[in-house]
Design a protein around this motif. Sequence first.
Motif: not given
Length: 334
Positions: A133-162
């Motif tokens: 949405t227009k209201e989501q065109r913000t730095i805080p929203y961008l950071k939120q999405v970045v954090q979600g992607l990093v969490n997905a990468m960390a989860e993948t790394a954890s499963r790989l180590r298992t």
Amino acid sequence: MSKTIVPHNYQSILNVYDTQTAIGFIKRCFEEAMTGSLKLKRVSAPLFVNQQSGLNDNLSGVERPVQFDVPSLDDNGEVVHSLAKWKRVALKQYDFHPGNGLYADMNAIRRDEVLDNLHSIYVDQWDWERVITKEQRTIPYLKQVVQGLVNAMAETASRLRTKYPSVDVTIDTTVSFITSQELADLFPDLDSKEREHAYVKEHPTTFILQIGDLLKNGEPHDNRAPDYDDWSLNGDLLFWHEPLACAMELSSMGIRVDDKALLEQLEKANAGDRMAFDFHQQVANNELPLTIGGGIGQSRMCMLLLGKAHIGEVQVSLWDQETIDACQDKIFLL
């Protein structure tokens, strides 16, 4: 000086066969984690687009796309550099709405790429795009999405180590956010790549914000096409890569241009001629959805999580003789 680095005492953690199996495992795990985090649906992606469509990614503006003639169409096509603009059109055509998006397996040829440990002329990445949405065109929203992607990468790394206990790579989920200007202020005597190296060494998961516009020194941190990312709402995601002791960019992403940002950035880039393309007219006339999106390097992610020293260990490409000679003893190029 060789452009290929062979780390002292380097030895691949997994053999060639296990590496191939692990690559498939990483891709399956990350797609599952990413699509759950961002609510994405997989779609088929084009390998090429019409040369006159304006849909290809111009990257920094100097790279030449691979072009070919199509006699049956009496026209020319060109192999994509990425799907940055195509995805936004697809979201409209497929009738996606805010909160949902798409991703695709993108394969590209970047003929002018410099060959080294991190770069190849073959590019494979997850290209994703989400309606906002227009209201989501913000730095805080961008950071939120970045954090979600990093969490997905960390989860993948954890499963790989298992699955492969000998692989001990972890992803730090604490993201250090810094603007390109703040980075330049911290290291005024270093160039942009040296700044990245110095900062990411101390902050192993880093997102550098606002890339493309000029810094106070009159130079951009890095060149970025003016017609997809909003330069005030974008950035690069980097991780510390221990085998090479360097910063590795894994993703370039951002909130996309609206009508105002497009016109401003085309003027700054002296690229007003692009307004002749239908894509640019649709953005300027608010006919396309507002979106956020980016690309995530598949080979680089596999290289990072498997502790590989060369991208040629996780993808098949073409290599010059210098690279082949440098790698022959310790690095197995596919």
